[in-house]
Motif scaffolding. Structure first.
Motif: not given
Lengths: 390, 239
Positions: A35-40, A45-53, A242-256
């Motif tokens: 999960y964290n790997g996908i997030l990372d 990918q998102s950072r790179r694409d945003t810069m590229d495009w 978006l990353e912060q919000s996804s990290r928070a989601e990831s933390l909640i899933i991890f906690a559960i």
């Protein structure tokens, strides 16, 4: 050393309960690593694409320009600062002129941003070469999302209307020269790219720009000629949020997940202490202090997580590696919500993330193992030897 | 405070001395008196037994001597040291070095082999591998179980398990062995076998054996019998 050896033997001897705990904990570790790997991976990918495009490495904004305020656009244009002429000539900076316009596909009207860009630029991945003028037509390029919304195809002609620098409406038919596919919605949705020279001619805003996209190598890192410098960190604000919000989601899933797994460990420990009263008494009779026995049971519980890390590595590594090759397919609609998401998300495993996940699992395993075990220190050993609960 | 590293028996005529020993257990609002004003002494090398019906206080007395329990009042000195004054660490040290326990239900560690069960107490003493091996094999030889050294407790008969427990208690050559109903789960033949073993160890190593039992088979081996009833000494064959 004796306690560790004894703990090891005890958990090996515990059989199914041990395997159950190890299986559950290793599942949590592998799932969270994936999960964290996908997030990372997605963030990278998102950072790179945003810069590229969309953003390039950094930008200079005309002082009136506010990316988040569409009403700033009519006044957000000006001559590019002379200080960066060399950068513009060498292609390390590319001016973008943005004006509001309307497009009329199939008799409908849509408000768009008409973005003028140099066809020869190579900072953004926009297929700007397609904007080279051919035989009196005005070519434009649009993204796949925009094409879907307007139902335009390559080669279609469509009417656009805009206001020139004096506020006078004008209209022209443009030809869709190319449709590009990008994960970055902000370079696509509601955007139409046009050759900068065409836009100059249409608006009379010769040599003006709204913002200037720059390469990393441009080395500009401060305001220039009154234009406001925006660094990469600022330009990635949307992604960061978006990353912060996804990290928070990831933390909640991890906690559960971790809570569920730790419940199994806690249960095993409690049951173990209940069932092994005589053994606890025996350890004390043989010369261990109650605290040492508490330590033994705590280490037993903690060892589950260490074994889970090893077991998880064994069965999880091939799976996670395979995942990096195939990626996680994403639905098309995902890209429409403002996130830079490709057709598949490819995980990127970070050593720090994996280490942190394992450490958290170990620390919490130790804690939930200690909680029931600490009662041993207060136990009446005579009753323990008899196998009676007190 | 006594440094556990320096826990040495003080010069005393008696290896165990109990004076005015009383033990109460809380029961509801009141209490149950398990031991009442017990005065007893044991010398080195005794082969003695506390006998009496269930609830007479023999196991309680054994547990207090073994520093597994504390008296409500009175005192017990083991090897010249007041047991109730010891810290948890000192008590553990006393049990580890000087007191061997034998229990009715053997209390062997289930995941360990016979060898490892006997070795465990020496590991706590941090003895090196060679010393441990020599002592464990000697102890298993005393009880005739060298060939079963790799067996797990679940693979042993009751008699064999109790012999492992004896080896475990004796491997450290303790001053005192406290045996709580050691023959209760054994048949007559095995009972005699383990008692003969213990008797032999008592005479060879001068270890003090103190039993808690109501088994006639054990009583016939005892050199000294202390009868307890309702927490009081009814009869002591030594006095």
């Amino acid at each position: 050393m004796l306690i560790i050896r004894t703990a090891f033997k005890n958990i090996i001897g515990a059989g199914r309960a041990t395997w159950l705990n190890i299986a559950v904990l290793s599942f949590v570790l592998v799932i969270m690593t994936a999960y964290n790997g996908i997030l990372d991976g997605w963030i990278e990918q998102s950072r790179r694409d945003t810069m590229d495009w969309d953003t390039g490495w950094s930008q200079l904004w005309q002082p009136n320009y506010d990316k988040y305020d569409i009403f700033s656009l009519p006044d957000a244009h000006g001559k590019t600062p002379a200080q960066i002429d060399d950068l513009l000539k060498t292609g390390m900076a590319a001016p973008v002129l943005v004006i509001q316009a309307s497009v009329y596909p199939q008799g409908r009207m849509m408000n768009i941003q008409l973005k003028g860009i140099d066809p020869e630029q190579h900072i953004l991945k926009i297929p700007s070469l397609s904007l080279r003028s051919t035989g009196g037509e005005t070519p434009v390029v649009i993204g796949k999302r925009m094409a879907a919304t307007t139902r335009l195809k390559k080669g279609d002609r469509v009417m656009i209307r805009w206001r020139d620098r004096n506020g006078i409406f004008d209209a022209r038919e443009v030809r869709v020269a190319a449709i590009f596919e990008t994960t970055v919605g902000s370079a696509d949705t509601g955007q139409m790219w046009i050759a900068l020279d065409d836009l100059y001619a249409m608006t009379g805003m010769q040599d003006e720009a709204t913002y200037i996209v720059m390469q990393r190598e441009s080395l500009v890192n401060a305001n220039v000629g009154g234009w406001h410098f925006k660094d990469n960190d600022f330009l990635q604000t949307d992604n960061r949020m978006l990353e912060q919000s996804s990290r928070a989601e990831s933390l909640i899933i991890f906690a559960i997940l971790l809570t569920l797994a730790l419940l199994a460990v806690y249960d095993t420990q409690t049951l173990s202490i209940f069932r092994r009263q005589k053994e606890i008494g025996t350890y004390v009779a043989l010369g261990m202090t109650p605290r040492e026995v508490t330590g033994l049971f705590t280490i037993e519980g903690t060892t589950y997580s260490l074994f889970a890390a090893i077991f998880g590595t064994i069965w999880g590594s091939p799976l996670l590696y395979w995942f990096t090759k195939t990626g996680l397919p994403m639905p098309e609609a995902y890209g429409d919500v403002g996130m830079a998401v490709g057709k598949a998300m490819y995980p990127a495993y970070k050593l720090t993330t994996i280490t942190t996940t394992i450490l958290v699992v170990i620390v919490f395993s130790a804690l939930v193992s200690y909680l029931p075990a600490r009662k041993i220190a207060h136990q009446n050993m005579v009753w323990a030897l008899k196998g009676k609960i007190n | 405070m006594i440094n556990v590293k320096q826990f040495k028996r003080t010069e005393s005529k008696y290896i165990i001395r109990a004076e005015g020993l009383t033990k109460d257990y809380p029961v509801g609002e009141g209490h149950f008196r398990a031991l009442s004003d017990i005065n007893l002494t044991f010398s080195e090398g005794e082969f003695a037994g506390l006998v009496g019906p269930s609830g007479s206080g023999k196991t309680t007395l054994l547990n207090i001597i073994g520093s597994l329990d504390t008296p409500t009042s009175g005192s017990v000195a083991v090897l010249g040291r007041e047991v109730s004054a010891l810290t948890a660490k000192q008590s553990a040290f006393l049990r580890n070095r000087h007191i061997g326990f034998i229990f009715q239900s053997y209390n062997l560690l289930p995941v360990y082999t016979v060898y490892e069960n006997v070795e465990f107490t020496l590991l706590l003493q941090k003895k090196n591998r060679e010393e441990r091996h020599k002592a464990v094999m000697e102890a298993l030889d005393w009880v005739g179980l060298t060939e079963k050294k790799d067996a797990r407790p679940a693979q042993l008969s009751g008699g064999e398990s109790q012999r492992v427990a004896i080896a475990r208690a004796m491997v450290k050559r303790p001053a005192i062995v406290l045996a709580d109903e050691p023959s209760a789960n054994l048949d007559a033949e095995n009972s005699h076998h383990i008692l003969q073993t213990m008797q032999q160890l008592n005479s060879e190593l001068k270890t003090t054996f103190l039993f808690a039992t109501h088994d006639e088979k054990v009583m016939q081996y005892l050199q000294r019998v202390i009868s307890l009833r309702d927490g009081k000494i009814e009869k002591d064959t030594n006095s």
